[in-house]
Design a protein around this motif. Structure first.
Motif: not given
Length: 266
Positions: A128, A170, A103, A121, A124-125, A166, A172-173
């Protein structure tokens, strides 16, 4: 190069340091200590400007970094989620990075490859994937910052695009994080919008009525004074009173630049 280094590494932790960044001797141990908690996927240190004394702009950026680290990041870390572990000095859990590598390597925005804002990024991953991200203020790193306005504005344009992109990624997180982080994300974006509207309203008043928008100037000036005074008190350094200059920079250069960044985000 970064992807190759990650895949060829063998330790449990990976330290990312920019080529123009110098870290204090105890940075590795302090970040590694924070990473002893397996729930932590990444941790960043406190950023300073190594060329702080060069120009008025580098002095201003150094104060900007202090505020970003010791207000924004410190508050976010209090709730377990620093939203951007800054690339110049950040430590990551290797196992987590390997699981996110595909990703991370193929960053896409609206179906197109994106090659800016890698640190934000990746953070954020990490969030997540369910990891915490932390800030370690005692882990000091000094990096070279722009010393001319042109370079600074180009940097800010890249960062603004990364932040807008981002922030959307973000969304949905955020429901899975502490509610403060949602408030923080809203505040950073709505606050910028309100400042822009205040400035436009003041300009409109002056253009249409030929009267100076004293109330607008008073409110913005008062908020600036309060913020700079609090920073000066917390840092125990009077130089932060001079950060008031950043408000003018923000109004006349950074807000238009961020509007342009948003309009050209792709």
């Amino acid at each position: 190069a970064q992807i190759a280094a990650i895949t060829q590494s063998s330790g449990d932790l990976i330290l990312n340091v920019d080529s123009d960044t110098t870290i204090a001797p105890d940075v590795v141990s302090k970040l590694a200590h924070k990473m002893r908690d397996p729930a932590v996927g990444a941790a960043m240190g406190q950023m300073k400007a190594s060329n702080q004394a060069d120009t008025w702009l580098t002095r201003l950026i150094d104060m900007e970094y202090w505020l970003a680290c010791n207000e924004e990041r410190a508050a976010q870390a209090r709730f377990g989620a620093v939203m951007c572990c800054c690339g110049p000095c950040a430590m990551y859990r290797r196992s987590a990075m390997l699981s996110l590598l595909d990703q991370y390597e193929t960053q896409l925005y609206r179906g197109k490859p994106s090659d800016f804002g890698e640190d934000r990024h990746l953070t954020i991953l990490m969030l997540s994937a369910g990891f915490r991200t932390e800030y370690v203020p005692s882990a000091i790193a000094a990096t070279v910052v722009p010393d001319t306005m042109g370079v600074y504005l180009r940097q800010q344009l890249r960062w603004a695009r990364s932040t807008f992109r981002d922030t959307l990624l973000a969304l949905p997180v955020l429901p899975g994080l502490d509610r403060y982080l949602t408030l923080d994300a809203i505040g950073q974006n709505v606050g910028l919008l309100l400042l822009a509207l205040s400035v436009l309203t003041g300009i409109g008043q002056f253009a249409l009525t030929a009267t100076v928008p004293w109330w607008t100037i008073l409110v913005i000036g008062s908020m600036t004074l309060v913020r700079c005074s609090v920073a000066a008190y917390r840092a125990r350094e009077l130089r932060f009173l001079g950060f008031a200059l950043h408000t003018l920079l923000n109004i006349f250069l950074l807000i238009p630049l961020k509007a342009y960044a948003l309009c050209t985000l792709s």
